[in-house]
Design a protein around this motif. Structure first.
Motif, PDB file in Angstrom:
ATOM      1  N   VAL A 138     -31.951 -50.614  13.194  1.00 47.25           N
ATOM      2  CA  VAL A 138     -30.673 -50.830  13.781  1.00 47.25           C
ATOM      3  C   VAL A 138     -30.039 -51.878  13.232  1.00 47.25           C
ATOM      4  N   LYS A 139     -30.279 -52.009  11.835  1.00 46.67           N
ATOM      5  CA  LYS A 139     -29.378 -52.837  11.126  1.00 46.67           C
ATOM      6  C   LYS A 139     -28.085 -52.336  10.720  1.00 46.67           C
ATOM      7  N   GLY A 140     -27.002 -52.912  10.963  1.00 47.39           N
ATOM      8  CA  GLY A 140     -25.741 -52.461  10.653  1.00 47.39           C
ATOM      9  C   GLY A 140     -25.129 -51.671  11.999  1.00 47.39           C
ATOM     10  N   ARG A 141     -26.023 -51.441  12.854  1.00 52.81           N
ATOM     11  CA  ARG A 141     -25.619 -50.851  14.275  1.00 52.81           C
ATOM     12  C   ARG A 141     -25.487 -51.801  15.323  1.00 52.81           C
ATOM     13  N   PHE A 142     -26.467 -52.777  15.383  1.00 54.31           N
ATOM     14  CA  PHE A 142     -26.717 -53.655  16.634  1.00 54.31           C
ATOM     15  C   PHE A 142     -26.438 -55.182  16.215  1.00 54.31           C
ATOM     16  N   THR A 143     -25.860 -55.700  17.037  1.00 56.34           N
ATOM     17  CA  THR A 143     -25.436 -57.190  16.773  1.00 56.34           C
ATOM     18  C   THR A 143     -25.679 -58.082  18.079  1.00 56.34           C
ATOM     19  N   ILE A 144     -26.757 -59.057  17.666  1.00 59.92           N
ATOM     20  CA  ILE A 144     -27.052 -60.037  18.683  1.00 59.92           C
ATOM     21  C   ILE A 144     -26.245 -61.194  18.949  1.00 59.92           C
ATOM     22  N   SER A 145     -25.903 -61.839  20.102  1.00 57.88           N
ATOM     23  CA  SER A 145     -25.099 -63.017  20.168  1.00 57.88           C
ATOM     24  C   SER A 145     -25.418 -63.880  21.405  1.00 57.88           C
ATOM     25  N   GLN A 146     -25.301 -64.978  21.307  1.00 52.91           N
ATOM     26  CA  GLN A 146     -25.979 -66.206  22.474  1.00 52.91           C
ATOM     27  C   GLN A 146     -24.857 -66.724  23.013  1.00 52.91           C
ATOM     28  N   ASP A 147     -24.771 -66.937  23.963  1.00 58.67           N
ATOM     29  CA  ASP A 147     -23.766 -68.008  24.804  1.00 58.67           C
ATOM     30  C   ASP A 147     -24.288 -68.987  25.534  1.00 58.67           C
ATOM     31  N   ASN A 148     -24.600 -70.004  24.846  1.00 59.60           N
ATOM     32  CA  ASN A 148     -25.190 -71.334  25.820  1.00 59.60           C
ATOM     33  C   ASN A 148     -24.627 -71.907  27.004  1.00 59.60           C
ATOM     34  N   ALA A 149     -23.461 -71.747  26.829  1.00 58.03           N
ATOM     35  CA  ALA A 149     -22.964 -72.069  28.144  1.00 58.03           C
ATOM     36  C   ALA A 149     -23.011 -71.198  29.183  1.00 58.03           C
ATOM     37  N   LYS A 150     -23.001 -70.126  29.100  1.00 62.53           N
ATOM     38  CA  LYS A 150     -23.092 -68.740  30.294  1.00 62.53           C
ATOM     39  C   LYS A 150     -24.822 -68.652  30.202  1.00 62.53           C
ATOM     40  N   LYS A 151     -25.649 -69.086  29.286  1.00 63.06           N
ATOM     41  CA  LYS A 151     -27.188 -68.984  29.316  1.00 63.06           C
ATOM     42  C   LYS A 151     -27.164 -67.300  29.190  1.00 63.06           C
ATOM     43  N   THR A 152     -26.542 -66.718  28.290  1.00 64.69           N
ATOM     44  CA  THR A 152     -26.667 -65.199  28.031  1.00 64.69           C
ATOM     45  C   THR A 152     -26.793 -65.009  26.612  1.00 64.69           C
ATOM     46  N   VAL A 153     -27.557 -63.841  26.505  1.00 66.03           N
ATOM     47  CA  VAL A 153     -27.705 -63.368  25.153  1.00 66.03           C
ATOM     48  C   VAL A 153     -27.580 -61.808  25.279  1.00 66.03           C
ATOM     49  N   ASN A 154     -26.625 -61.398  24.334  1.00 70.85           N
ATOM     50  CA  ASN A 154     -25.924 -60.050  24.297  1.00 70.85           C
ATOM     51  C   ASN A 154     -26.683 -59.085  23.248  1.00 70.85           C
TER      52      ASN A 154
END
Length: 127
Positions: free
Chosen positions: A63-79
């Motif tokens: 998945v390298k180069g195609r997927f991107t993970i991110s995290q929003d601590n204020a919303k307690k979400t990981v995308n």
């Protein structure tokens, strides 16, 4: 009670995009390493991506180069933004706390436990 809710799956054609979001509750989210895991039918659970509290990220080779993970601590979400999806990405996706030692988890043979968190969300990619 730890809860992880993962809406956002769906069906797309190859080359399309989807964004998965996981909302967490019941634990200290901004102090936790988080990951996305998937299990395709007849295959073992695998960690697709993870993000550490220090911001470092991991991606499984396919998945390298195609997927991107991110995290929003204020919303307690990981995308998980998934682009250029392929039929082999078809699986049920789960978010969970990421293991500190992925190789150790694999050696212990307990990788499957990470695909039991939350209800999971189905991603289907057609060719």
């Amino acid at each position: 009670v730890v809860q992880l809710v993962e809406p956002g799956g769906g069906s797309v054609q190859a080359g399309g995009s989807l964004k998965l979001s996981c909302t967490a509750s019941g634990f200290t989210f901004d102090g936790s390493d988080m990951g996305w895991f998937r299990q395709a039918q007849g295959k073992e659970c695998e960690m697709v991506s993870s993000i550490r509290t220090n911001g470092s990220t991991y991606y499984e080779d396919s998945v390298k180069g195609r997927f991107t993970i991110s995290q929003d601590n204020a919303k307690k979400t990981v995308n998980l933004q998934m682009n250029n999806l392929k039929p082999e990405d078809t699986a049920v996706y789960h978010c969970a706390l990421a293991p500190a030692d992925l190789d150790g988890i694999k050696r212990l043979g307990v990788m499957h436990t990470f695909c039991k968190w939350g209800q999971g969300t189905q991603v289907t990619v057609s060719s």
